[in-house]
Design a protein around this motif. Structure first.
Motif, mmCIF file in Angstrom:
data_model
loop_
_atom_site.group_PDB
_atom_site.id
_atom_site.type_symbol
_atom_site.label_atom_id
_atom_site.label_comp_id
_atom_site.label_asym_id
_atom_site.label_seq_id
_atom_site.Cartn_x
_atom_site.Cartn_y
_atom_site.Cartn_z
ATOM 1 N N GLU A 1 -2.445 -129.179 -40.873
ATOM 2 C CA GLU A 1 -1.246 -128.730 -41.575
ATOM 3 C C GLU A 1 -1.504 -127.408 -42.281
ATOM 4 O O GLU A 1 -2.645 -127.067 -42.605
ATOM 5 C CB GLU A 1 -0.816 -129.770 -42.616
ATOM 6 C CG GLU A 1 -0.440 -131.125 -42.013
ATOM 7 C CD GLU A 1 -0.178 -132.163 -43.075
ATOM 8 O OE1 GLU A 1 -0.505 -131.906 -44.259
ATOM 9 O OE2 GLU A 1 0.365 -133.224 -42.738
ATOM 10 N N GLY A 2 -0.432 -126.676 -42.536
ATOM 11 C CA GLY A 2 -0.506 -125.480 -43.353
ATOM 12 C C GLY A 2 -0.122 -125.817 -44.787
ATOM 13 O O GLY A 2 -0.221 -126.960 -45.222
ATOM 14 N N ARG A 3 0.342 -124.803 -45.537
ATOM 15 C CA ARG A 3 0.756 -125.069 -46.911
ATOM 16 C C ARG A 3 1.771 -124.020 -47.344
ATOM 17 O O ARG A 3 1.892 -122.966 -46.726
ATOM 18 C CB ARG A 3 -0.448 -125.053 -47.852
ATOM 19 C CG ARG A 3 -1.065 -123.686 -48.100
ATOM 20 C CD ARG A 3 -2.286 -123.800 -49.001
ATOM 21 N NE ARG A 3 -2.733 -122.526 -49.521
ATOM 22 C CZ ARG A 3 -3.528 -121.685 -48.880
ATOM 23 N NH1 ARG A 3 -3.965 -121.988 -47.662
ATOM 24 N NH2 ARG A 3 -3.892 -120.543 -49.435
ATOM 25 N N THR A 4 2.508 -124.331 -48.400
ATOM 26 C CA THR A 4 3.422 -123.355 -48.992
ATOM 27 C C THR A 4 2.836 -122.872 -50.311
ATOM 28 O O THR A 4 2.038 -123.569 -50.948
ATOM 29 C CB THR A 4 4.804 -123.974 -49.243
ATOM 30 O OG1 THR A 4 4.672 -125.082 -50.132
ATOM 31 C CG2 THR A 4 5.441 -124.432 -47.940
ATOM 32 N N HIS B 1 4.687 -119.295 -46.688
ATOM 33 C CA HIS B 1 3.862 -120.363 -46.136
ATOM 34 C C HIS B 1 2.681 -119.791 -45.359
ATOM 35 O O HIS B 1 2.711 -118.646 -44.901
ATOM 36 C CB HIS B 1 4.678 -121.315 -45.251
ATOM 37 C CG HIS B 1 5.109 -120.756 -43.937
ATOM 38 N ND1 HIS B 1 6.301 -120.095 -43.757
ATOM 39 C CD2 HIS B 1 4.509 -120.774 -42.708
ATOM 40 C CE1 HIS B 1 6.434 -119.734 -42.492
ATOM 41 N NE2 HIS B 1 5.355 -120.122 -41.839
ATOM 42 N N VAL B 2 1.629 -120.613 -45.280
ATOM 43 C CA VAL B 2 0.408 -120.247 -44.569
ATOM 44 C C VAL B 2 0.247 -121.192 -43.390
ATOM 45 O O VAL B 2 0.295 -122.418 -43.549
ATOM 46 C CB VAL B 2 -0.824 -120.337 -45.490
ATOM 47 C CG1 VAL B 2 -2.090 -119.948 -44.730
ATOM 48 C CG2 VAL B 2 -0.636 -119.448 -46.718
ATOM 49 N N LYS B 3 0.083 -120.616 -42.214
ATOM 50 C CA LYS B 3 -0.142 -121.424 -41.014
ATOM 51 C C LYS B 3 -1.502 -121.087 -40.433
ATOM 52 O O LYS B 3 -2.070 -120.017 -40.697
ATOM 53 C CB LYS B 3 0.956 -121.170 -39.981
ATOM 54 C CG LYS B 3 1.077 -119.730 -39.513
ATOM 55 C CD LYS B 3 2.232 -119.546 -38.543
ATOM 56 C CE LYS B 3 2.062 -120.345 -37.277
ATOM 57 N NZ LYS B 3 3.084 -119.992 -36.251
ATOM 58 N N LYS B 4 -2.043 -121.997 -39.660
ATOM 59 C CA LYS B 4 -3.350 -121.810 -39.037
ATOM 60 C C LYS B 4 -3.168 -121.609 -37.539
ATOM 61 O O LYS B 4 -2.423 -122.346 -36.892
ATOM 62 C CB LYS B 4 -4.251 -123.016 -39.307
ATOM 63 C CG LYS B 4 -4.550 -123.219 -40.785
ATOM 64 C CD LYS B 4 -5.431 -124.436 -40.998
ATOM 65 C CE LYS B 4 -5.689 -124.681 -42.478
ATOM 66 N NZ LYS B 4 -6.509 -123.623 -43.083
ATOM 67 N N GLU B 5 -3.876 -120.614 -37.010
ATOM 68 C CA GLU B 5 -3.786 -120.298 -35.596
ATOM 69 C C GLU B 5 -5.187 -120.154 -35.009
ATOM 70 O O GLU B 5 -6.126 -119.744 -35.712
ATOM 71 C CB GLU B 5 -3.004 -118.997 -35.384
ATOM 72 C CG GLU B 5 -1.559 -119.081 -35.823
ATOM 73 C CD GLU B 5 -0.791 -117.785 -35.548
ATOM 74 O OE1 GLU B 5 -1.446 -116.750 -35.268
ATOM 75 O OE2 GLU B 5 0.448 -117.816 -35.621
ATOM 76 N N GLU C 1 -6.008 -117.841 -40.673
ATOM 77 C CA GLU C 1 -4.788 -118.088 -41.437
ATOM 78 C C GLU C 1 -3.801 -116.927 -41.289
ATOM 79 O O GLU C 1 -4.196 -115.762 -41.259
ATOM 80 C CB GLU C 1 -5.113 -118.287 -42.919
ATOM 81 C CG GLU C 1 -5.795 -119.599 -43.243
ATOM 82 C CD GLU C 1 -7.252 -119.625 -42.823
ATOM 83 O OE1 GLU C 1 -7.876 -118.544 -42.801
ATOM 84 O OE2 GLU C 1 -7.747 -120.713 -42.495
ATOM 85 N N LYS C 2 -2.556 -117.285 -41.198
ATOM 86 C CA LYS C 2 -1.474 -116.298 -41.180
ATOM 87 C C LYS C 2 -0.507 -116.632 -42.321
ATOM 88 O O LYS C 2 -0.021 -117.773 -42.426
ATOM 89 C CB LYS C 2 -0.728 -116.314 -39.854
ATOM 90 C CG LYS C 2 0.465 -115.375 -39.798
ATOM 91 C CD LYS C 2 1.194 -115.476 -38.462
ATOM 92 C CE LYS C 2 0.399 -114.807 -37.367
ATOM 93 N NZ LYS C 2 1.122 -114.825 -36.063
ATOM 94 N N THR C 3 -0.221 -115.661 -43.167
ATOM 95 C CA THR C 3 0.729 -115.839 -44.268
ATOM 96 C C THR C 3 2.072 -115.244 -43.878
ATOM 97 O O THR C 3 2.143 -114.096 -43.423
ATOM 98 C CB THR C 3 0.211 -115.158 -45.549
ATOM 99 O OG1 THR C 3 -1.073 -115.692 -45.870
ATOM 100 C CG2 THR C 3 1.165 -115.384 -46.708
#
Length: 497
Positions: free
Chosen positions: A126-129, A142-146, A479-481
């Motif tokens: 999961e990512g996070r806000t 939000h932050v996502k992982k790629e 991580e991508k913001t």
């Protein structure tokens, strides 16, 4: 010595393919020196083909863009395929490096669990806000992982598939694709492994590619390839430094699991039967050919004589022989050059003042040129070569200490920091010592146990990063913001924030 041989090709884009050149590498059985397989001595052009295949598999939504549940399902099928071929893979591992078939059977029998564990991580990643701190909170962030993309991996000869899976399973779970350069001493199991994963595990073509060959050619070409996004390496500290420098030049991340000179510390309260078993397990199991070998044995001076007597008695009873025989307790050194290195260290230790308490010779009643008796050196000082440099063979250096403070200073006086063992029945002492030791893995009243869900890696010159566990997965993700404006109004363009 040569017997019937099997010729293998490279594994690229889901199938076996011939190399760009005809030169080949012999693969020998260390027990008796027979050649039983050959593999291509790959080229830079072969690396280009493999990286291109991995890039296509990553870019065309073959792998990275699968739904997490879809990727997890493939990894679970891969695990099932490994289970079905565990005996075959174990035999290949033993025929390459001479490790005991009973150890390799255990390793291969548990290998599928790495893929099952990381299949579960696919579904829970999961990512996070992030709460907004500007525009009166009218921002959604939000932050996502790629996945990084294409991984170039270089692995050693001592536990070929296990150390490959430390990298491959989390990389695939993250959505990366993979190009693998196995050791030239142990390339066959990787080629067969890739075939099983694709044909029976359902891994899409191009996701896992294997190019065999010399490190100076294939390894260098892979690490320095313009289309590699991350490097993963297990091996010597010397080579790790070069790979780290190359990765730094390319500005790509590198995970490095490197050498060790691990202390195994025995306090007066220790159960000496357990401690002796643990020290044997730490240095003579796997013929000492493991980065986490407990090669520095620190024994409190009150119990040193009794421990050494027990240690020598057990060493004399170790059954050396054919690693394919389930009754064998210690096999050969993996190849002659390593045998000569081990013997050279023993000679240096004696020249510097150590006592050869037991071992140090090649038995007369065994075939080949690679057997070495389990070797115990006593009267070792911490500044001796045998106490500071990684030997990578069945050679234990026994040192004594007088108190806890002294042994902590001695144990930490090393360039390495991969692992350590503590033998004591005083749990307060165990906690104090574990906290003070400079090492990535600490065992208390046990040694040389690992798991897919527990991070593994080293301090100091023992490496960078961690493998296994959640940390192992994070190594293959970036991580991508992402910012969303909810206010409908853009701020002063000459004001940041």
């Amino acid at each position: 010595m040569t017997t019937d041989t099997t010729a293998y090709d490279l594994f690229i884009d889901g199938e076996f393919v011939a190399s760009d050149e005809d030169e080949r590498i012999d693969v020998e059985y260390p027990y008796d020196g027979t050649t039983w397989a050959t593999v291509p001595s790959g080229t830079t052009a072969d690396v280009d083909r493999a990286v291109d295949a991995a890039r296509r598999a990553f870019a065309d939504e073959t792998w990275a863009e699968l739904l997490p549940s879809e990727r997890a399902a493939v990894l679970e099928d891969v695990a099932d395929a490994i289970d079905e071929h565990a005996d075959e893979l174990a035999e290949l591992e033993t025929r390459q490096n001479g490790k005991l078939i009973r150890e390799m059977s255990s390793q291969m029998g548990g290998l599928g669990e790495w893929f099952r564990y990381y299949a579960g991580q696919c579904r829970t990643l999961e990512g996070r806000t992030i709460p907004a701190e500007s525009k009166d909170g009218q921002l959604f962030t939000h932050v996502k992982k790629e996945p990084y993309g294409v991984v170039g991996a270089v692995t050693p000869w001592n536990s070929p598939l296990l150390l490959t899976v430390f990298k491959l399973a989390p990389a695939l779970a993250a959505g990366c694709t993979f190009v693998h350069k196995p050791s030239s001493y142990t390339p066959v199991s990787a080629l067969r492994f890739a075939e099983i994963l694709h044909e029976e595990g359902g891994l899409p073509a191009g996701v896992y590619n294997v190019v065999t060959g010399a490190g100076s050619v294939v390894g260098d070409a892979l690490v320095n390839h313009d289309d590699i996004d991350k490097v993963a390496f297990t091996g010597s500290t010397e080579v790790g430094r070069r790979i780290s420098a190359d990765a730094g030049e390319s500005l790509i991340p590198a995970s490095l699991e490197l050498g060790g000179k691990s202390p195994n510390i025995i306090f007066p309260s220790a159960d000496l039967d357990n401690a002796t078993n643990g020290v044997i397990k730490g240095i003579f199991a796997a013929t000492g050919q493991t980065c986490l070998a407990g090669s520095r044995v620190f024994v409190h001076e009150e119990i040193a004589d009794e421990f050494v007597d027990r240690f020598v008695e057990r060493a004399t009873d170790i059954d050396l022989g054919d690693p394919m025989d389930p009754e064998t307790e210690m096999g050969p050194v993996a190849f002659r050059d390593q045998w000569e290195t081990d013997v050279s260290y023993i000679e240096t230790g004696v020249e510097e003042g150590a006592t050869l308490e037991f071992g140090g010779d090649q038995p007369d009643d065994l075939p080949g040129e690679c057997f070495l008796q389990p070797t115990i050196l006593t009267d070792v000082e911490n500044d001796m070569t045998v106490a500071q440099e990684e030997i990578f063979g069945p050679v234990a250096s026994v040192l004594t200490f007088s108190d806890e403070a002294e042994v902590l200073e001695l144990a930490n006086d090393s360039q390495f920091g991969l692992a350590a063992g503590i033998w004591t029945e005083e749990m307060r002492q165990a906690h104090r010592v574990a906290d003070a030791l400079e090492a990535g893995t600490i065992w208390v009243n046990e040694y040389r146990t690992l798991s897919f869900n527990a991070p593994f890696g080293g301090y100091k010159d023992s490496g960078l990063g961690r493998e296994n566990g959640l940390e192992g997965l994070e190594a293959y993700l970036q991580e991508k913001t992402v910012w969303f404006d909810l206010s409908g109004t853009v701020d002063d363009p000459f004001k940041l924030g």
